[in-house]
Design a protein around this motif. Structure first.
Motif, PDB file in Angstrom:
ATOM      1  N   HIS A 136      39.569  46.458  58.038  1.00  0.00           N
ATOM      2  CA  HIS A 136      39.840  46.429  56.607  1.00  0.00           C
ATOM      3  C   HIS A 136      38.587  46.897  55.872  1.00  0.00           C
TER       4      HIS A 136
ATOM      5  N   GLU B 109      36.025  45.994  53.215  1.00  0.00           N
ATOM      6  CA  GLU B 109      35.620  44.677  52.721  1.00  0.00           C
ATOM      7  C   GLU B 109      34.459  44.804  51.742  1.00  0.00           C
TER       8      GLU B 109
ATOM      9  N   HIS C 269      42.634  37.058  42.535  1.00  0.00           N
ATOM     10  CA  HIS C 269      43.454  36.654  43.681  1.00  0.00           C
ATOM     11  C   HIS C 269      44.807  37.350  43.656  1.00  0.00           C
TER      12      HIS C 269
ATOM     13  N   THR D 151      46.035  40.089  46.535  1.00  0.00           N
ATOM     14  CA  THR D 151      47.207  39.780  47.368  1.00  0.00           C
ATOM     15  C   THR D 151      48.344  40.759  47.093  1.00  0.00           C
TER      16      THR D 151
ATOM     17  N   ARG E 136      48.195  43.689  49.227  1.00  0.00           N
ATOM     18  CA  ARG E 136      48.321  43.369  50.651  1.00  0.00           C
ATOM     19  C   ARG E 136      46.985  43.016  51.290  1.00  0.00           C
ATOM     20  N   GLY E 137      46.056  42.524  50.477  1.00  0.00           N
ATOM     21  CA  GLY E 137      44.737  42.153  50.983  1.00  0.00           C
ATOM     22  C   GLY E 137      44.522  40.653  50.974  1.00  0.00           C
ATOM     23  N   ARG E 138      43.297  40.243  51.171  1.00  0.00           N
ATOM     24  CA  ARG E 138      42.935  38.820  51.169  1.00  0.00           C
ATOM     25  C   ARG E 138      41.623  38.653  50.410  1.00  0.00           C
TER      26      ARG E 138
ATOM     27  N   SER F  17      38.501  35.542  49.563  1.00  0.00           N
ATOM     28  CA  SER F  17      38.026  34.237  50.032  1.00  0.00           C
ATOM     29  C   SER F  17      36.713  33.878  49.357  1.00  0.00           C
TER      30      SER F  17
ATOM     31  N   PHE G 183      36.488  40.168  49.355  1.00  0.00           N
ATOM     32  CA  PHE G 183      37.888  40.544  49.511  1.00  0.00           C
ATOM     33  C   PHE G 183      37.965  41.694  50.502  1.00  0.00           C
TER      34      PHE G 183
END
Length: 494
Positions: A422, A424, A462, A466, A469-471, A473, A486
């Motif tokens: 990914h 990042e 957030h 999302t 399609r990511g994350r 934290s 992210f």
């Protein structure tokens, strides 16, 4: 060809699969039985002759002797009489039969000929069919899914009770009706296209329809259409449909939420840009104003001081040029707000945001360290929304560090290819960390450590990540501070 001899008729009757008993018309006593009757009842003719109704009939009340005699007498009086009669075999087995008694006037005397056949299996099958039909009717009444069969003219040739219930009508009105009157114009056009594609052997076709009884409030239904042919009994387009109005409503709300999210993200971005521009543009414009005022004063007091005036005007020009570059950068950023999703390098997004991040860092005397990946990190995204996330995380870190002594004010931005492939981005600060934030509430928009914060930045970040399609934290930065990061999946061709 000669007709059979009189003696041959007995052979014919003996060959019948139907059972035959012959009773005397007056006494009702048995005088003869064919082979089929003897085999079914397990008696010989001689054994049958002396038997009375109680000896060879079922034990139930409706098979009492007087009822049997009355049935035979009706045949004597009226020529024939039919009934269901339960015989009992020699072993005691009861045999339910369909029986008809017919008066026959022989040359010697009148008799009653009873023809009967075993219908026990038929009755059992009939009971099973009635029971199955009752269960199916109960199931169909209580199904959440409606069932209709349409002919080529879209006329309803079969409708379940559940279909009538869904359409707020009754089965009698639905059967034989033009199904088009239950569809709005767009749905009827869609139904016609689906029906045209559902031929013999073709796979089922799924679609959505807005249906309602004439004058009723339309609701959304998901439907599956296929062609059926059940022998010659039922042939047409089978449409199964169920109510999805709540799902459609939720999808519309989600779509509105997404639009609202975009609006909030753009609004938030413009707010940040407006604060930066207000802070930065005011300085060069004020300086330009002072230079111009100074030049004007010199001209008024000393008309020959051309060099001094030129110096002042040159500096005014440079400051105004600086303001122009700031406004140009803002204008380029705003133009990108309306761009759609595209393939772009995450490093490029960070570079586009860097000017505004550096302004915020300089304003709070925070040292900003950049460590961008050497390789491209292509992601498919709305670059302005992802840029807003980059600035949200960076601004939060800078604002956090502004509360600490200057020698500790450091923020780091890092981009990398993650272990799971990914793209990042990580933002590290050395401030308070996450210990004061209630667990699980970092991205919920309900917590902020800023004195004038509204906490919507992290919640928006957030949702943006999302949605792509990511994350995203948040973790502690050892030995002190916080790490926000992210990761987005690489775009096609990456």
């Amino acid at each position: 060809m000669c007709p059979p001899e009189p003696a041959d008729y007995q052979a014919l009757v003996q060959a019948l699969k139907y059972c035959v008993l012959v009773h005397d018309a007056e006494t009702k006593e048995i005088v003869w039985a064919n082979r089929a009757a003897c085999e079914l009842l397990e008696f010989t003719v001689d054994e049958l002759k002396p038997l009375k109704a109680p000896d060879m009939s079922g034990n139930a009340r409706q098979y009492r002797r007087e009822i049997g005699v009355a049935w035979l007498q009706r045949a004597v009086d009226h020529g024939e009489s039919a009934t269901e009669w339960c015989y009992r075999s020699k072993r005691g087995d009861e045999v339910l039969t369909e029986a008809i008694a017919i008066r026959v006037n022989l040359s010697s005397r009148p008799i009653v000929m009873v023809q009967f056949r075993d219908i026990a299996e038929e009755k059992a099958t009939q009971r099973d069919l009635f029971r199955t039909e009752g269960r199916l009717q109960a199931f169909l009444r209580n199904l959440d899914e409606g069932i209709v069969v349409l002919d080529d003219d879209r006329t309803v040739i079969f409708a379940s009770e559940s279909a009538a219930k869904l359409l707020d009508t009754d089965v009698a009105e639905l059967r034989g009706a033009d199904f088009g009157q239950y569809c709005d114009a767009a749905s009827y056009a869609e139904l016609n296209e689906v029906v045209a594609r559902t031929l013999t052997g073709s796979p089922p076709q799924d679609s959505r329809y807005r249906l309602a009884a004439p004058g009723g409030a339309p609701r959304w239904y998901a439907g599956t259409c296929q062609y059926i042919e059940i022998e010659s009994d039922l042939r047409g387009h089978l449409l199964l449909f169920h109510d999805i109005s709540e799902r459609v409503r939720a999808e519309e709300e989600h779509r509105r939420d997404t639009q609202h999210l975009n609006h909030l993200a753009r609004y938030n971005a413009m707010g940040d840009m407006a604060m930066a521009v207000a802070h930065e543009v005011s300085q060069p414009l004020a300086a330009a104003f002072n230079f111009v005022e100074g030049a004007r004063g010199r001209l008024d007091s000393a008309p020959g001081a051309g060099a001094s005036v030129g110096w002042g005007l040159d500096n005014a020009k440079r400051q105004i040029g600086r303001a122009s570059r700031i406004l140009k950068s803002l204008r380029q950023y705003v133009v990108r707000l309306e761009q759609s999703e595209q393939l772009i390098d995450l490093n490029t997004i960070v570079a586009d945001c860097l000017y505004f991040i550096e302004l915020r860092a300089a304003q709070h005397s925070v040292v900003l360290t950049m460590d961008l990946a050497d390789e491209p990190l292509p992601v498919r995204c709305e670059n302005v929304l992802i840029g807003q996330v980059v600035m949200n995380l960076a601004f939060n870190a800078i604002d956090e560090m502004s509360r600490w002594p200057e020698d500790r004010r450091r923020v780091e931005l890092v981009t990398r290819r993650s272990a799971d492939d990914h793209a990042e981005l990580t933002v590290l600060d050395h401030g308070q960390g996450l210990s004061a934030i209630p667990g699980g509430q970092i991205f919920e928009g309900v917590f902020t450590s800023k004195e004038n914060g509204n906490a919507i930045g992290l919640a928006l970040s957030h949702r943006i990540i999302t949605r792509h399609r990511g994350r995203i934290s948040a973790n502690e930065n050892e030995p002190q501070g916080a790490v926000f990061s992210f990761a987005l999946p690489f775009g096609s061709g990456a």
